[in-house]
Design a protein around this motif. Sequence first.
Motif, short mmCIF file in Angstrom:
data_model
loop_
_atom_site.label_atom_id
_atom_site.label_comp_id
_atom_site.label_asym_id
_atom_site.label_seq_id
_atom_site.Cartn_x
_atom_site.Cartn_y
_atom_site.Cartn_z
N ALA A 1 0.81 -1.21 0.00
CA ALA A 1 0.00 0.00 0.00
C ALA A 1 0.85 1.26 0.00
O ALA A 1 0.43 2.30 -0.51
N ARG A 2 2.05 1.18 0.56
CA ARG A 2 2.86 2.40 0.75
C ARG A 2 4.11 2.46 -0.12
O ARG A 2 4.67 3.53 -0.32
N LYS A 3 4.56 1.35 -0.65
CA LYS A 3 5.81 1.33 -1.40
C LYS A 3 5.55 1.06 -2.88
O LYS A 3 4.63 0.33 -3.25
N ARG A 4 6.37 1.64 -3.71
CA ARG A 4 6.34 1.39 -5.16
C ARG A 4 7.67 0.77 -5.55
O ARG A 4 8.73 1.34 -5.27
N PHE A 5 7.64 -0.40 -6.18
CA PHE A 5 8.87 -1.08 -6.58
C PHE A 5 8.58 -1.99 -7.76
O PHE A 5 7.43 -2.40 -7.98
N PRO A 6 9.60 -2.32 -8.55
CA PRO A 6 9.41 -3.20 -9.71
C PRO A 6 8.87 -4.57 -9.27
O PRO A 6 9.33 -5.13 -8.27
N GLY A 7 7.90 -5.09 -9.98
CA GLY A 7 7.34 -6.39 -9.65
C GLY A 7 6.25 -6.33 -8.60
O GLY A 7 5.78 -7.37 -8.14
N ARG A 8 5.83 -5.12 -8.23
CA ARG A 8 4.82 -4.97 -7.18
C ARG A 8 3.50 -5.64 -7.58
O ARG A 8 2.89 -6.36 -6.78
N ASP A 9 3.05 -5.40 -8.80
CA ASP A 9 1.79 -5.99 -9.26
C ASP A 9 1.90 -7.51 -9.37
O ASP A 9 0.93 -8.23 -9.08
N LEU A 10 3.06 -8.00 -9.81
CA LEU A 10 3.25 -9.45 -9.90
C LEU A 10 3.21 -10.08 -8.52
O LEU A 10 2.59 -11.14 -8.34
N LEU A 11 3.83 -9.44 -7.55
CA LEU A 11 3.81 -9.96 -6.18
C LEU A 11 2.39 -9.99 -5.64
O LEU A 11 1.98 -10.97 -5.01
N ASP A 12 1.64 -8.94 -5.92
CA ASP A 12 0.24 -8.89 -5.48
C ASP A 12 -0.55 -10.03 -6.11
O ASP A 12 -1.37 -10.67 -5.42
N THR A 13 -0.31 -10.31 -7.37
CA THR A 13 -1.02 -11.39 -8.06
C THR A 13 -0.68 -12.75 -7.46
O THR A 13 -1.56 -13.58 -7.21
N ILE A 14 0.60 -12.98 -7.20
CA ILE A 14 1.03 -14.25 -6.64
C ILE A 14 0.44 -14.47 -5.25
O ILE A 14 -0.02 -15.56 -4.91
N LEU A 15 0.42 -13.41 -4.44
CA LEU A 15 -0.10 -13.53 -3.08
C LEU A 15 -1.62 -13.70 -3.05
O LEU A 15 -2.17 -14.18 -2.06
N THR A 16 -2.28 -13.31 -4.15
CA THR A 16 -3.73 -13.44 -4.23
C THR A 16 -4.14 -14.80 -4.80
O THR A 16 -5.30 -15.20 -4.69
N LEU A 17 -3.21 -15.52 -5.41
CA LEU A 17 -3.51 -16.79 -6.06
C LEU A 17 -4.28 -17.78 -5.17
O LEU A 17 -5.19 -18.46 -5.65
N PRO A 18 -3.92 -17.94 -3.87
CA PRO A 18 -4.65 -18.91 -3.05
C PRO A 18 -6.16 -18.66 -2.98
O PRO A 18 -6.91 -19.58 -2.66
N MET A 19 -6.58 -17.44 -3.30
CA MET A 19 -8.01 -17.13 -3.26
C MET A 19 -8.77 -17.78 -4.41
O MET A 19 -9.96 -18.09 -4.29
N VAL A 20 -8.08 -18.02 -5.53
CA VAL A 20 -8.75 -18.54 -6.71
C VAL A 20 -8.25 -19.92 -7.12
O VAL A 20 -8.91 -20.62 -7.89
N MET A 21 -7.10 -20.32 -6.63
CA MET A 21 -6.53 -21.61 -7.02
C MET A 21 -7.21 -22.74 -6.25
O MET A 21 -7.49 -22.60 -5.05
N PRO A 22 -7.49 -23.88 -6.89
CA PRO A 22 -8.10 -25.01 -6.18
C PRO A 22 -7.25 -25.44 -4.98
O PRO A 22 -6.02 -25.55 -5.10
N PRO A 23 -7.87 -25.66 -3.82
CA PRO A 23 -7.11 -26.05 -2.63
C PRO A 23 -6.27 -27.31 -2.82
O PRO A 23 -5.19 -27.43 -2.23
N THR A 24 -6.75 -28.24 -3.65
CA THR A 24 -5.96 -29.45 -3.88
C THR A 24 -4.66 -29.15 -4.62
O THR A 24 -3.63 -29.80 -4.39
N VAL A 25 -4.69 -28.14 -5.49
CA VAL A 25 -3.47 -27.74 -6.18
C VAL A 25 -2.49 -27.12 -5.19
O VAL A 25 -1.29 -27.41 -5.21
N LEU A 26 -3.01 -26.28 -4.30
CA LEU A 26 -2.17 -25.71 -3.25
C LEU A 26 -1.59 -26.81 -2.37
O LEU A 26 -0.42 -26.76 -1.97
N GLY A 27 -2.43 -27.80 -2.06
CA GLY A 27 -1.96 -28.92 -1.25
C GLY A 27 -0.85 -29.68 -1.93
O GLY A 27 0.13 -30.09 -1.28
N TYR A 28 -0.97 -29.84 -3.23
CA TYR A 28 0.09 -30.54 -3.99
C TYR A 28 1.39 -29.74 -3.95
O TYR A 28 2.47 -30.31 -3.74
#
Length: 223
Positions: free
Chosen positions: A34-61
């Motif tokens: 929320a406070r910092k701007r740096f290269p790859g910020r949007d990519l990091l946000d996307t990766i950290l949001t993945l568990p919300m949409v990824m099937p739990p069994t895939v995360l389990g694997y």
Amino acid sequence: MHPTWTALALSLKVAGWATAINLVLGVAVGYLLARKRFPGRDLLDTILTLPMVMPPTVLGYYLLVLVGRKGPLGAWLQDTFGINLIFTWQGAVLAASIVAFPLVFKPARAAFEAVDSRLEDAARVLGVSGVAIFFRVTLPLAWRGILAGMLLAFARALGEFGATLMVAGSIPGRTQTLSIAVYEAVQAGQDDVANILVLVTSAVCIAVLLTAGRLAPGPVASR
């Protein structure tokens, strides 16, 4: 103790630890993005949001590959500290933490972005340190959104099934949470047990969601 209450106690334990871990990590990462701007910020946000949409069994694997006895992290933990996370309640905590993380991280980021940065600037002009500004200005203005997200994450961790089953298994009294106990009861044709487990789970989740709804962010100073 009745198996239902044993499963409930274990579920609350797992969800409690997962929520505590996510509260620390989610608030820290939410504030950073929320406070910092740096290269790859949007990519990091996307990766950290993945568990919300990824099937739990895939995360389990993925977790099995990572923390299994032959996985890079799992082998290191085993060789260095003698720690094995597979088929343990700690493994269930890890699975629940990852699945529920976005529900703390996303509201925390939104809450921090909604705080008027001019208030922080004013405190900084008055000579207040960065740490003091966070705890005395930013966090008090953002706490409602963070707490609402934390309660949602608790409810999600309480009902986690797929990733938990793959990482922790279903060991009665040790790793069998409420959602897994429901699945086992249905598979065994124990409809009466399943009904009780479902009612208990539903009651707890409804109570948590009602509380989260009451704590939803109200008017906050806008940027």
